[in-house]
Design a protein around this motif. Sequence first.
Motif, PDB file in Angstrom:
ATOM      1  N   ALA A  83       0.835  -1.206   0.000  1.00  0.00           N
ATOM      2  CA  ALA A  83       0.000   0.000   0.000  1.00  0.00           C
ATOM      3  C   ALA A  83       0.866   1.250   0.000  1.00  0.00           C
ATOM      4  O   ALA A  83       0.601   2.219  -0.719  1.00  0.00           O
ATOM      5  CB  ALA A  83      -0.929  -0.009   1.208  1.00  0.00           C
ATOM      6  N   SER A  84       1.918   1.227   0.807  1.00  0.00           N
ATOM      7  CA  SER A  84       2.836   2.367   0.913  1.00  0.00           C
ATOM      8  C   SER A  84       3.446   2.715  -0.441  1.00  0.00           C
ATOM      9  O   SER A  84       3.603   3.900  -0.792  1.00  0.00           O
ATOM     10  CB  SER A  84       3.940   2.027   1.917  1.00  0.00           C
ATOM     11  OG  SER A  84       4.910   3.043   1.960  1.00  0.00           O
ATOM     12  N   LYS A  85       3.773   1.697  -1.221  1.00  0.00           N
ATOM     13  CA  LYS A  85       4.373   1.909  -2.547  1.00  0.00           C
ATOM     14  C   LYS A  85       3.458   2.761  -3.440  1.00  0.00           C
ATOM     15  O   LYS A  85       3.910   3.703  -4.108  1.00  0.00           O
ATOM     16  CB  LYS A  85       4.626   0.538  -3.194  1.00  0.00           C
ATOM     17  CG  LYS A  85       5.008   0.584  -4.662  1.00  0.00           C
ATOM     18  CD  LYS A  85       5.081  -0.829  -5.231  1.00  0.00           C
ATOM     19  CE  LYS A  85       5.184  -0.813  -6.747  1.00  0.00           C
ATOM     20  NZ  LYS A  85       5.158  -2.189  -7.311  1.00  0.00           N
ATOM     21  N   TYR A  86       2.176   2.487  -3.397  1.00  0.00           N
ATOM     22  CA  TYR A  86       1.239   3.210  -4.272  1.00  0.00           C
ATOM     23  C   TYR A  86       0.870   4.581  -3.700  1.00  0.00           C
ATOM     24  O   TYR A  86       0.682   5.538  -4.456  1.00  0.00           O
ATOM     25  CB  TYR A  86      -0.003   2.349  -4.513  1.00  0.00           C
ATOM     26  CG  TYR A  86       0.318   1.151  -5.374  1.00  0.00           C
ATOM     27  CD1 TYR A  86       0.343   1.258  -6.757  1.00  0.00           C
ATOM     28  CD2 TYR A  86       0.677  -0.067  -4.793  1.00  0.00           C
ATOM     29  CE1 TYR A  86       0.676   0.167  -7.559  1.00  0.00           C
ATOM     30  CE2 TYR A  86       1.014  -1.153  -5.579  1.00  0.00           C
ATOM     31  CZ  TYR A  86       1.019  -1.033  -6.961  1.00  0.00           C
ATOM     32  OH  TYR A  86       1.373  -2.103  -7.751  1.00  0.00           O
TER      33      TYR A  86
ATOM     34  N   SER B   4      -0.861  12.383   1.346  1.00  0.00           N
ATOM     35  CA  SER B   4       0.080  12.523   2.471  1.00  0.00           C
ATOM     36  C   SER B   4      -0.439  11.787   3.700  1.00  0.00           C
ATOM     37  O   SER B   4       0.326  11.100   4.395  1.00  0.00           O
ATOM     38  CB  SER B   4       0.281  14.000   2.807  1.00  0.00           C
ATOM     39  OG  SER B   4       0.893  14.682   1.744  1.00  0.00           O
ATOM     40  N   SER B   5      -1.724  11.921   3.963  1.00  0.00           N
ATOM     41  CA  SER B   5      -2.312  11.266   5.140  1.00  0.00           C
ATOM     42  C   SER B   5      -2.245   9.753   5.024  1.00  0.00           C
ATOM     43  O   SER B   5      -1.907   9.056   5.990  1.00  0.00           O
ATOM     44  CB  SER B   5      -3.760  11.717   5.313  1.00  0.00           C
ATOM     45  OG  SER B   5      -3.834  13.097   5.568  1.00  0.00           O
ATOM     46  N   LEU B   6      -2.563   9.230   3.849  1.00  0.00           N
ATOM     47  CA  LEU B   6      -2.544   7.784   3.654  1.00  0.00           C
ATOM     48  C   LEU B   6      -1.130   7.213   3.818  1.00  0.00           C
ATOM     49  O   LEU B   6      -0.942   6.177   4.455  1.00  0.00           O
ATOM     50  CB  LEU B   6      -3.089   7.432   2.267  1.00  0.00           C
ATOM     51  CG  LEU B   6      -4.587   7.136   2.178  1.00  0.00           C
ATOM     52  CD1 LEU B   6      -5.443   8.255   2.744  1.00  0.00           C
ATOM     53  CD2 LEU B   6      -4.985   6.825   0.742  1.00  0.00           C
ATOM     54  N   LEU B   7      -0.182   7.918   3.259  1.00  0.00           N
ATOM     55  CA  LEU B   7       1.204   7.446   3.368  1.00  0.00           C
ATOM     56  C   LEU B   7       1.653   7.444   4.828  1.00  0.00           C
ATOM     57  O   LEU B   7       2.325   6.507   5.283  1.00  0.00           O
ATOM     58  CB  LEU B   7       2.125   8.334   2.529  1.00  0.00           C
ATOM     59  CG  LEU B   7       3.575   7.866   2.392  1.00  0.00           C
ATOM     60  CD1 LEU B   7       3.633   6.479   1.745  1.00  0.00           C
ATOM     61  CD2 LEU B   7       4.384   8.863   1.567  1.00  0.00           C
ATOM     62  N   ASN B   8       1.265   8.483   5.562  1.00  0.00           N
ATOM     63  CA  ASN B   8       1.599   8.528   6.990  1.00  0.00           C
ATOM     64  C   ASN B   8       1.060   7.304   7.724  1.00  0.00           C
ATOM     65  O   ASN B   8       1.777   6.631   8.473  1.00  0.00           O
ATOM     66  CB  ASN B   8       1.015   9.786   7.634  1.00  0.00           C
ATOM     67  CG  ASN B   8       1.845  11.021   7.374  1.00  0.00           C
ATOM     68  OD1 ASN B   8       3.015  10.927   6.985  1.00  0.00           O
ATOM     69  ND2 ASN B   8       1.256  12.187   7.600  1.00  0.00           N
ATOM     70  N   TRP B   9      -0.219   7.008   7.516  1.00  0.00           N
ATOM     71  CA  TRP B   9      -0.858   5.968   8.316  1.00  0.00           C
ATOM     72  C   TRP B   9      -0.338   4.569   8.010  1.00  0.00           C
ATOM     73  O   TRP B   9      -0.210   3.743   8.924  1.00  0.00           O
ATOM     74  CB  TRP B   9      -2.375   6.043   8.177  1.00  0.00           C
ATOM     75  CG  TRP B   9      -2.918   7.117   9.050  1.00  0.00           C
ATOM     76  CD1 TRP B   9      -3.250   8.392   8.709  1.00  0.00           C
ATOM     77  CD2 TRP B   9      -3.136   7.030  10.463  1.00  0.00           C
ATOM     78  NE1 TRP B   9      -3.659   9.121   9.803  1.00  0.00           N
ATOM     79  CE2 TRP B   9      -3.599   8.310  10.904  1.00  0.00           C
ATOM     80  CE3 TRP B   9      -2.986   6.019  11.406  1.00  0.00           C
ATOM     81  CZ2 TRP B   9      -3.908   8.571  12.233  1.00  0.00           C
ATOM     82  CZ3 TRP B   9      -3.297   6.277  12.737  1.00  0.00           C
ATOM     83  CH2 TRP B   9      -3.743   7.543  13.137  1.00  0.00           C
ATOM     84  N   VAL B  10       0.017   4.272   6.779  1.00  0.00           N
ATOM     85  CA  VAL B  10       0.576   2.941   6.515  1.00  0.00           C
ATOM     86  C   VAL B  10       1.999   2.824   7.062  1.00  0.00           C
ATOM     87  O   VAL B  10       2.465   1.723   7.357  1.00  0.00           O
ATOM     88  CB  VAL B  10       0.544   2.583   5.009  1.00  0.00           C
ATOM     89  CG1 VAL B  10      -0.878   2.392   4.533  1.00  0.00           C
ATOM     90  CG2 VAL B  10       1.283   3.597   4.163  1.00  0.00           C
TER      91      VAL B  10
END
Length: 564
Positions: A124-127, A146-152
């Motif tokens: 998930a982080s990759k995408y 930005s938020s999604l990358l933070n949470w994963v």
Amino acid sequence: MSIYKSSIKLISQIFFVIIFFSTLHAKNLDKFNEGEDISDYFIGILLLNDNQYKESSKFLKKLNGLEKSYSNYSSKYLLSLINSGKFNEAYNFSKKLEKKKLNNFESDLIIGVYYLKNQKYDLASKYFLKIKNNKSKFVINNFVSSSLLNWVHFINLDFNDAEKKIKAIDSKFENLKNIQNVFLHCFYKTKYTESSFENLTSNEKIDFSRYNYFYATYLTNVGKVSKAKKIINSSLELYPRNLLLNQYKLDLQNDTYKTNFNCQNISHIVAEIFYISANALSSQYIYKSSNFYLNLSKYLNDNFHSFDTLLAENFYKIENYKKAKRIYKEIGKKGKVFLWYAAKQNAKILIKENKKEKALKDLTNAYNQLPEKSIYEKFDYARFLKNNDQFEESVKFYTEIINNINIEHPLYPQVKDGRGVSYERLGKWDKAEKDLLSSLEASPDQAYVINYLAYSWIEKGVKIEKSLKMLEKANDLKSNDPFITDSLGWALFKLGRYNESKKYLQSAIKLMPGDPIINDHYGDVLWKNGNKIQARYYWKNTLNLDDVEDDMKDKIKNKLILGL
């Protein structure tokens, strides 16, 4: 009005076609070498722009391969699939785009969300990193990435490092940063979790009442059910209309509560981030994108019915009543509070569809089936009756409410106003006047109540000077409101101040050109200012408008012959 809106929509669609062909390179026309292909594409896009997602996806699906020559096709097709609830199909198409190196924001987001739900956080982080690095022209998309990358990433970080990332969020997203900070404490189970929720929800400038629900669910999840009940009850004192809180209160009382949000579940947190984004987009009338994020929310947390309330509201606003009703039907199955809410919303739709009798019948049945009627449910029903000309019945319910509350109750001014209006429409002016004055005594700055009372006095030829002062106050409270502006101009007209009156009535007709009373008033003031040809024009125009009462028509016909 419907013809006008249809014309605007048609013009927009024609404009879209012209723009499309003017920007499509000649080499990209190969896919459009058959009339059927052109037809499928444009029908699909026009259906998408009309928020008919399922139908749109059927036409766009036929154009397999177009993504090679026209990148916008991929984005639009993915929007249609997600908004149709076809996540797996959208995921498969996104992977296909990736293999062809034709991926875009939507496809990378969809793949990332798929891996997130399946707890494959590294993938998930990759995408999510891809969409963050490829800056979007839309601010909300950049916030989401930005938020999604933070949470994963938080899966592999300790609390201190995670907190630094939350603190680094742009200050223009301060409220969203504060929400994520609370979820961060909850996710890491820090000793400050409860105080973080309390700090957020005690904010006096911003309504964070929704997050009392999340606080309560956190407390029940850790076994503090008694405290959860206290939080819900205290929050409802401030926000008595909150759907989530009211339903959860009943669920806690009946010991039927279910965990449909868990702050230790990253998918649930990201679903809420999508919901926040969808809410922001909806407030800006960007319903297609709002629905896109809402459907991603539902994919990540399909048991959380709060997402459906906004989805149904979006469909209501774009006048897709069939879809809205279908969603409200499902919402109504989620509990007593949601059942009453769905019944009210469906009644609103029926009114829009000119099915007033059915709306009255259905809502009356829904009200009678409520096992207990709260003050607020009784008020909703009384207001609905009043707004649909059932004045005698509405007075009964308003009176029941007044007999059970005091002047300090937040509903008191509204109930007195509602009953006052009903009395006025029934021709019981003494009672109406008393109620309207009582409403203003309890809450003096109600612009529309001031307007209703003052205009009624003007029409009766009494207290016109006092009415003028009141309407000046109302105008200060609600500037550029067509009804208040009209009333202010009409007060000046009755006082013989025709030049001043003309200024306000001219503004009123610009604000609401289709209102018969405003047109009639403007015709009168034009006549008094010596503009007799223009006056007759507006009087004649009034006769052609909708909802002109017979009595008004007769008076205008006389004025056309005799003048004033």
